[in-house]
Design a protein around this motif. Structure first.
Motif, mmCIF file in Angstrom:
data_model
loop_
_atom_site.group_PDB
_atom_site.id
_atom_site.type_symbol
_atom_site.label_atom_id
_atom_site.label_comp_id
_atom_site.label_asym_id
_atom_site.label_seq_id
_atom_site.Cartn_x
_atom_site.Cartn_y
_atom_site.Cartn_z
ATOM 1 N N ASN A 34 -10.172 66.960 6.715
ATOM 2 C CA ASN A 34 -8.873 66.392 7.077
ATOM 3 C C ASN A 34 -8.837 64.892 6.832
ATOM 4 O O ASN A 34 -7.808 64.339 6.439
ATOM 5 C CB ASN A 34 -8.565 66.704 8.542
ATOM 6 C CG ASN A 34 -7.098 66.529 8.867
ATOM 7 O OD1 ASN A 34 -6.230 67.034 8.160
ATOM 8 N ND2 ASN A 34 -6.820 65.800 9.936
ATOM 9 N N THR A 35 -9.975 64.219 7.034
ATOM 10 C CA THR A 35 -10.041 62.780 6.789
ATOM 11 C C THR A 35 -9.895 62.475 5.298
ATOM 12 O O THR A 35 -9.166 61.563 4.900
ATOM 13 C CB THR A 35 -11.378 62.206 7.295
ATOM 14 O OG1 THR A 35 -11.482 62.437 8.703
ATOM 15 C CG2 THR A 35 -11.471 60.717 7.029
ATOM 16 N N THR A 37 -7.256 70.576 6.078
ATOM 17 C CA THR A 37 -8.520 71.314 6.100
ATOM 18 C C THR A 37 -8.646 72.136 4.823
ATOM 19 O O THR A 37 -7.703 72.244 4.050
ATOM 20 C CB THR A 37 -8.581 72.235 7.326
ATOM 21 O OG1 THR A 37 -7.476 73.147 7.271
ATOM 22 C CG2 THR A 37 -8.507 71.433 8.611
ATOM 23 N N THR A 60 -13.000 68.390 10.225
ATOM 24 C CA THR A 60 -12.636 67.000 10.511
ATOM 25 C C THR A 60 -12.839 66.125 9.281
ATOM 26 O O THR A 60 -11.974 65.316 8.938
ATOM 27 C CB THR A 60 -13.479 66.444 11.682
ATOM 28 O OG1 THR A 60 -13.257 67.257 12.842
ATOM 29 C CG2 THR A 60 -13.100 65.012 11.994
ATOM 30 N N SER A 120 -14.957 59.423 6.846
ATOM 31 C CA SER A 120 -14.643 59.219 8.251
ATOM 32 C C SER A 120 -13.561 58.148 8.325
ATOM 33 O O SER A 120 -13.228 57.513 7.329
ATOM 34 C CB SER A 120 -15.885 58.765 9.033
ATOM 35 O OG SER A 120 -16.297 57.482 8.593
#
Length: 426
Positions: free
Chosen positions: A349-350, A355, A346, A322
């Protein structure tokens, strides 16, 4: 009898060929791809279609090369690669015929049934694709998925180097050279390979550079990954307590600053140019547990920013990627990533900056390694029994740190140290 057997083989072969044609062979994959492009809206700005220029067979599949329309956003396909892959796998059944099976036939009264079973044996095989761009869109379609497991052996080692095997592809072994790419971020859901690759990296470094590697192991998952390594001579720091991490990181930072100052004062740019052989690896498993500790994260960011010059390399691992657990400053200084399956786009991507990790199959060790370009890899599997065998020669009994109880005078009639334990290496 021989005539009947020959006839059945010929007829079975024709039936198999017909089955291939009707069930979806490589011959109509090009048509499927074109329809998927249209249905998914992957066209140019003026509704220009992607045109097939050529196709070529290779061992295990076919490569299709397409002309991309002007203004086409290729990231659409990268982001939705699974749409293309799923479309190619609709109703794919193949005749799984191995000629060597014919040699196992028993020529008795069941011979015809045996031959029929061999020739009609069908299995579901999932196709996989690989995308690349070089001015043209290249789609490699593999008839079978990548191997689920590669067992580790000595061929994965490169003695005397800082290059460690990260994974296996259809083309060969992918390696991460820490002297070239320095740090590494590793992410992935629990049970899919994160701890396994950390153990493989530690073992490889010890075997390749036993006299030059210094390991600082911070295992915030309770010690399950690194406990087996804590007594080897290459380990300079080991903890599984978040409270101790701050002091260990401060000690590491102090050593890093000292080394870097010495290198610069000697007139060198970095550790490689100086000719120094020692390297330090700071490996943090489940770094999310210290993400809210600003003192710890300041040091982690500093190591990521300046450690490369002094030979201090950071391996930062978490199963909860995150914006908090992987700070932006740390990410910017660590472009190399290895990511196993994650629960959503998500998180992917972090961790990766793209992705894809959310679409990985649920196979332990299957991940995406990104270093400029990204590629799907299967990490070699090194079991705990083999790890123990390999690291046992490096185990030493380290002196016990003095505690307050060591300075207490014994009671009358009691010998000093009578309650202490003696350890003997077997």
């Amino acid at each position: 009898m021989l005539f009947e057997v020959g006839s059945i083989i010929v007829m079975g072969g024709l039936a198999g060929y017909a089955s291939l044609k009707t069930s979806g062979s490589t011959s109509n994959d090009a048509d499927k791809i074109q329809r998927i492009f249209a249905n998914a809206g992957w066209n140019g700005r003026n509704s220009e279609t992607i045109r097939l220029q050529r196709k070529a067979k290779f061992k295990g599949g076919v490569e299709y090369v397409y002309q991309i329309p002007l203004g086409f956003d290729r990231k659409k396909i990268e982001a939705d690669k699974h749409i293309l892959e799923d479309g190619l796998n609709i109703r794919h059944k193949y005749l799984d015929f191995d000629p060597s099976e014919l040699l196992k036939i028993k020529f008795d009264k069941t011979v015809l049934q045996q031959i029929k079973k061999i020739l009609t044996n069908k299995k579901i095989k999932r196709k996989e694709i690989e995308l690349s761009f070089d001015g043209m869109l290249r789609i490699k379609v593999y008839n079978e998925r990548m191997q689920d497991q590669y067992d580790w052996d000595e061929t994965y080692l490169k003695p005397g180097t800082w290059s460690v095997s990260i994974g296996q592809t259809r083309k060969g072994t992918v390696r991460h050279d820490f002297d070239e790419y320095k740090h590494l971020i590793i992410a992935g859901a629990s049970g899919y390979g994160k701890s396994a690759i950390l153990k493989l990296i530690v073992t490889s470094l010890v075997l390749q550079q036993p006299d030059n590697v210094n390991l600082h192991l911070i295992d915030l998952k309770g010690g399950s990954a690194f406990q087996r390594f804590k007594d080897i001579k290459q380990v300079k720091n080991y903890t599984r307590e978040p409270e101790e991490t701050k002091d260990i990181l401060a000690e590491i930072q102090k050593g890093m600053n000292k080394t870097y100052t010495e290198i610069v004062d000697e007139g060198f740019e970095d550790i490689k140019e100086s000719g120094r052989k020692e390297r330090h690896f700071i490996i943090i498993d489940e770094a999310a547990d210290i993400a809210d500790n600003s003192a710890c994260m300041d040091v982690v960011t500093d190591i990521a920013r300046r450690g490369r010059g002094a030979g201090y390399y950071l391996i930062y691992a978490t199963q909860y990627p995150s914006s908090q657990s992987i700070p932006q400053q740390t990410k910017r200084n660590i472009p190399s990533r290895l990511c196993f399956v994650l629960d959503d786009a998500t998180a992917s991507n972090t961790a990766l900056g793209q992705t894809g990790a959310e679409e990985l199959p649920l196979i332990p060790g299957r991940g995406i390694y990104k270093n400029v370009k990204s590629q799907v890899v299967q990490t070699p599997y090194l079991n705990n029994k083999e790890i123990k065998k390999r690291i046992t020669p490096h185990i030493v009994i380290k002196p016990r740190k003095e505690t307050e109880s060591d300075n207490v005078e014994p009671r009358q009639g009691e010998e000093r140290g009578s309650n202490s334990f003696e350890y003997e290496e077997m």
